[in-house]
Write a protein that holds these residues in place. Structure first.
Motif, PDB file in Angstrom:
ATOM      1  N   CYS A  73       0.835  -1.199   0.000  1.00 32.03           N
ATOM      2  CA  CYS A  73       0.000   0.000   0.000  1.00 32.03           C
ATOM      3  C   CYS A  73       0.874   1.255   0.000  1.00 32.03           C
ATOM      4  O   CYS A  73       1.811   1.368   0.776  1.00 32.03           O
ATOM      5  CB  CYS A  73      -0.912  -0.001   1.229  1.00 32.03           C
ATOM      6  SG  CYS A  73      -1.900   1.506   1.347  1.00 32.03           S
ATOM      7  N   CYS A  76      -0.124   3.231   3.485  1.00 30.67           N
ATOM      8  CA  CYS A  76       0.229   2.762   4.836  1.00 30.67           C
ATOM      9  C   CYS A  76       1.267   1.647   4.831  1.00 30.67           C
ATOM     10  O   CYS A  76       1.586   1.102   5.883  1.00 30.67           O
ATOM     11  CB  CYS A  76      -1.029   2.327   5.591  1.00 30.67           C
ATOM     12  SG  CYS A  76      -1.674   0.745   5.046  1.00 30.67           S
ATOM     13  N   CYS A  89      -6.413  -1.980  -0.235  1.00 34.35           N
ATOM     14  CA  CYS A  89      -5.656  -2.281   0.979  1.00 34.35           C
ATOM     15  C   CYS A  89      -6.623  -2.675   2.099  1.00 34.35           C
ATOM     16  O   CYS A  89      -7.551  -1.929   2.405  1.00 34.35           O
ATOM     17  CB  CYS A  89      -4.845  -1.057   1.377  1.00 34.35           C
ATOM     18  SG  CYS A  89      -4.066  -1.230   3.000  1.00 34.35           S
ATOM     19  N   CYS A  92      -6.257   0.090   5.195  1.00 35.78           N
ATOM     20  CA  CYS A  92      -6.733   1.470   5.139  1.00 35.78           C
ATOM     21  C   CYS A  92      -7.705   1.731   3.990  1.00 35.78           C
ATOM     22  O   CYS A  92      -8.213   2.837   3.842  1.00 35.78           O
ATOM     23  CB  CYS A  92      -5.551   2.444   5.060  1.00 35.78           C
ATOM     24  SG  CYS A  92      -4.779   2.496   3.439  1.00 35.78           S
TER      25      CYS A  92
HETATM   26 ZN    ZN Z   1      -3.083   0.864   3.285  1.00 35.00          ZN
END
Ligand code: ZN
Ligand code: GDP
Ligand code: MG
Lengths: 113, 239
Positions: A73, A76, A89, A92
């Motif tokens: 990702c 994050c 993801c 998040c």
């Molecule tokens: Zn993420």
């Protein structure tokens, strides 16, 4: 059906490698095929039997290890499996992920005598 | 535990000579990739900008080439490689524009590869060439895996094919820097949601550049031409 051309490359590489090792027999050829490589493993298997006829590869086993695609990702940095190119993801929800494996089309190893 | 017979002794042999396991670690497409790199180096050296056009059969690749060549051949030196399984029909269509063209017939092959393109180049005078257009075999699957040495893949999608093509063939749209939505003159007659199509393409390929065009009415081609001029110019100064 580009699996035929791909199989011809596999046969070429495997025979060249076997020759370099002065192999008398080839037992198996192991591939790593990414889930996003665009290649259908069953089709490779089918072509392999046809393409290996009357060569040192005849009767050898084609072992296909499928590599699951994974993305990291961008937001994050979590790594997650990409079951399809649209997966988000799981941590998040971001849709921006960079694919870092899953496109492999590689001969990993061979078993020879 | 031995996986062959289930006995407790690890790694023993069953009356066979031990097999030798050798590591190969070689990319199956390494040869194609090598040849593609050679084509790319040649293009860089000669300052040739090149595009690899891919689509389903009938999306309008040849029509786009005919129109683009007719409109830009006075300012850009083009050459065209035409890939089809059979016939020289597309090459004959291109030849009427007066632009140098060479047909590659792949026979049973469902895609062009770097080797065919390398030999195709022998038919052109690269010194004066500024832009090479390669029309791939109509197929949204196989050409995705084969680098030809081009600067960009360009996917064409016509509005009669359904807006979810990018989702159905994600590899191809992921490999393409550009998506052309063609036949927009037909939008009043077909159900095709352009906004959805853009959204799907953006999802499989964030940042993909999209042009909406019609080879019949000429709508949208200006932006495509401007982009071509810009890229040809950049490549020229690098070469
Ligand atoms: Zn993420
Ligand atoms: N209505 C419409 N038809 C088009 C357009 N572009 C191409 N076509 C038609 O679509 C068909 C297939 O085009 P062609 O260029 O041969 O497609 P290719 O197979 O991708 O090379 C032909 O009948 C073209 O005249 C367009 O912008 N609008
Ligand atoms: Mg065509």
């Amino acid at each position: 059906m580009h699996e035929l051309g791909i199989t011809q490359s596999i046969v070429e590489i495997a025979l060249r490698t076997a020759e370099g090792q002065q192999a008398k027999k080839i037992h198996s050829v192991t591939l790593e095929i990414g889930s996003l490589s665009g290649v259908v493993p069953e089709a490779l298997q089918f072509c392999y039997d046809a393409c290996s006829k009357e060569s040192l590869l005849e009767g050898s086993r084609l072992i296909i290890e499928e590599v699951e695609a994974k993305a990291r990702c961008r937001d994050c940095a979590v790594e997650y499996p990409l079951t399809d190119l649209l997966a988000c993801c799981p941590a998040c929800g971001s849709a921006a992920g960079d694919l870092f494996c899953g496109e492999e089309l590689r001969i990993k190893e061979m078993e020879i005598d | 535990m031995c996986v062959d017979c289930g006995c407790a002794e690890p790694d023993h042999h069953h009356g066979e000579v031990p097999r030798k396991r050798i590591s190969v670690e070689e990319d199956i497409l390494a040869k194609n990739d090598r040849l593609a790199a050679a084509n790319r180096a040649l293009f860089a050296e000669q300052g040739v900008f090149s595009l690899n056009l891919v689509s389903s059969p009938g999306s309008g690749k040849t029509s786009l080439l005919e129109k683009t060549l007719a409109d830009l051949k006075s300012e850009i030196n083009f050459a065209v490689l035409e890939g089809d399984q059979q016939t020289a029909n597309d090459a004959e269509r291109i030849a009427t524009t007066g632009v140098p063209v060479h047909q590659i017939n792949t026979g049973a092959g469902c895609h062009l590869d770097a080797h065919m393109v390398g030999h195709g180049l022998e038919h052109f005078d690269l010194d004066s060439l500024q832009m090479l257009m390669i029309e791939n075999v109509g197929n949204l699957v196989c050409p995705a895996s084969f680098d030809l040495g081009e600067d960009f893949k360009v996917s064409l999608l016509s509005v009669t094919e359904g807006e979810d093509k990018p989702l159905k063939y994600p590899q191809m749209f992921r490999a393409s820097e550009i998506m052309l939505v063609n036949k927009i003159d037909l939008l009043p007659y077909v159900r095709f949601d352009v906004a959805k199509c853009r959204e799907y393409a953006e999802r499989v390929h964030p940042g993909i550049r999209i042009f909406e065009i019609s080879c019949y009415s000429g709508e949208g081609l200006d932006r495509w031409y401007d982009w071509l001029r810009e890229k040809v110019g950049e490549k020229r100064t690098k070469g």
